[in-house]
Design an enzyme around this catalytic site. Structure first.
Site, PDB file in Angstrom:
ATOM      1  N   CYS A  91      39.772  35.211  36.992  1.00  0.00           N
ATOM      2  CA  CYS A  91      38.890  36.241  37.538  1.00  0.00           C
ATOM      3  C   CYS A  91      38.816  36.120  39.051  1.00  0.00           C
ATOM      4  CB  CYS A  91      37.482  36.135  36.932  1.00  0.00           C
ATOM      5  SG  CYS A  91      36.357  37.425  37.498  1.00  0.00           S
TER       6      CYS A  91
ATOM      7  N   CYS B 238      35.360  36.968  40.468  1.00  0.00           N
ATOM      8  CA  CYS B 238      34.382  35.897  40.249  1.00  0.00           C
ATOM      9  C   CYS B 238      34.599  34.726  41.207  1.00  0.00           C
ATOM     10  CB  CYS B 238      34.466  35.377  38.820  1.00  0.00           C
ATOM     11  SG  CYS B 238      34.399  36.629  37.539  1.00  0.00           S
ATOM     12  N   ASP B 239      35.857  34.333  41.377  1.00  0.00           N
ATOM     13  CA  ASP B 239      36.152  33.066  42.051  1.00  0.00           C
ATOM     14  C   ASP B 239      36.874  33.186  43.391  1.00  0.00           C
ATOM     15  OD1 ASP B 239      35.113  31.875  39.743  1.00  0.00           O
ATOM     16  OD2 ASP B 239      37.076  31.866  38.761  1.00  0.00           O
TER      17      ASP B 239
END
Length: 392
Positions: free
Chosen positions: A204, A207-208
């Site tokens: 992701c 997300c990261d």
């Protein structure tokens, strides 16, 4: 649910005796008296049902009844549980046990640090975040079952939800089983200590991607669809260079997504290529990802690619197989909901989180739809008059 050998023997004898004399209602009462307090309460509440219902309950190890049954254990499921509990609907939540290969808590339990969930300015460990969500669900009275749902029956009401040792009869159901990011298996792609998952490898980018270990570093994305183009473009905000590694010589992404990626000066494409190994950064004592071994599938040549991050963008698999076609799904297997609601193709069954969202797939959006599903379920129950005389 643990029972002593003597306890199990007693239950077995009771059931055999009941079948011989064909007194189903008596059997239900005796079984309830010999079971654990929770089982006794659940069974006794059904003794006024018809003889056929009692016989069906007798065949199961345990049968529970609820206004709302929630299937899932991520942000969507627990948000739904919190709202349903506060509405005094006394929900039952199946959190599963290693369902889809993931521990209770969902995909966030595989994330080391969550930095984009509101309320945590310093970030929070994914497991800790989900532990807090679970505790909040319990605080308001959610009954959590650590079993995986194997099948459902949405053909009649109350709806039936089946696990290995428990059956739940529910007036409404919220499906929040999520979707699992697809990952590739090669040397170094797994968990620590030998792999770099969550130590440079992720599924992701949104997300990261903004994590400090990726900033101003070369990064790589595996995939050839719209998700890969989108994630590669997103990562150019943080990485010095972004490589798209694709095993074919053309992308399957839409033309507009391809154009955005291919015209971005920070993106380079490695065609006809596949990653065969991930290795550590020796300057960091191999604690984080240092690079990849990439094989050209035409020439067979293996080259070295120095990157600090690798992102899988090869799709997600929604956890909908257990539904066995009882809800309408789209071509990718996601639950179809009525626009602007969480209502599925079956009235009284709702869907929340990534199991019905293949676009955003974020913890905060999942939580939002969990709230929507609980409110939709509450309104549905009011419509059918099910809230009158709430069950214990």
């Amino acid at each position: 649910m643990n029972r002593s050998p003597g306890h199990k023997l007693l239950l077995s004898l009771v059931k055999k005796g009941c079948s011989l004399v064909r007194l189903a209602s008596t059997c239900a009462a005796v079984t309830a008296a010999t079971a654990s307090p929770k089982v006794a309460s659940a069974t006794t509440s059904q003794t006024s049902a018809s003889a056929s219902a009692s016989a069906s309950a007798m065949d199961d190890l345990q049968t529970l009844k609820t206004k709302v049954c929630i299937i899932g254990s991520g942000p969507a499921a627990h948000t739904a549980a919190i709202y349903a509990s506060r509405a005094e609907l006394k929900p039952i939540l199946f959190e599963g046990w290693m369902a889809n290969g993931i521990a209770p808590g969902g995909q966030l339990t595989t994330t080391s640090e969550v930095e984009n969930f509101p309320g945590f300015p310093d970030g929070i460990n994914g497991i800790e975040l989900m532990d807090r969500c679970r505790s909040q669900s319990l605080r308001f009275g959610t009954h959590i079952l650590t079993e995986t749902v194997n099948k459902v029956d949405f053909s009649t009401t109350p709806f039936k939800i089946f696990a290995d040792s428990i059956t739940v009869a529910a007036d409404s159901v919220i499906v929040a089983t999520g979707a699992v990011a697809k990952r590739l298996d090669f040397s170094g792609s797994g968990e620590a200590p030998n792999g770099f998952w969550n130590r440079g490898i992720s599924a992701c980018a949104v997300c990261d991607g903004a994590a400090p270990i990726f900033r101003n570093k070369p990064l790589a994305v595996i995939g050839g669809g719209d998700s890969a183009m989108e994630e590669a473009t997103f990562l150019t905000k943080y990485g010095s260079t972004v490589y798209i590694i694709h095993r074919r010589d053309t992308f399957r992404a839409s033309k507009i997504m391809q154009q955005r990626a291919l015209t971005n000066p920070k993106i380079q494409v490695l065609w006809n290529s596949a990653v065969v190994e991930a290795y550590g950064d020796q300057t960091q004592n191999n604690r984080v990802l240092g690079g990849l071994k990439v094989k050209n599938l035409v020439s067979g040549e293996v080259s070295d690619l120095k990157v600090s991050g690798l992102f899988f963008a090869i799709g997600h698999e929604p956890a909908t197989k257990f539904l066995d076609g009882q809800l309408e799904l789209d071509s990718d297997g996601y639950v179809v909901t009525k626009p602007g609601t969480t209502q599925t193709s079956v009235r009284g069954v709702f869907a929340a989180g990534d199991v019905q969202d293949k676009k955003y797939r974020q913890a905060v959006t999942a939580a939002g739809t969990g709230c929507m599903a609980a409110l939709d379920a509450e309104h549905y129950l009011q419509e059918i008059g099910s809230q009158e005389g709430k069950s214990d």
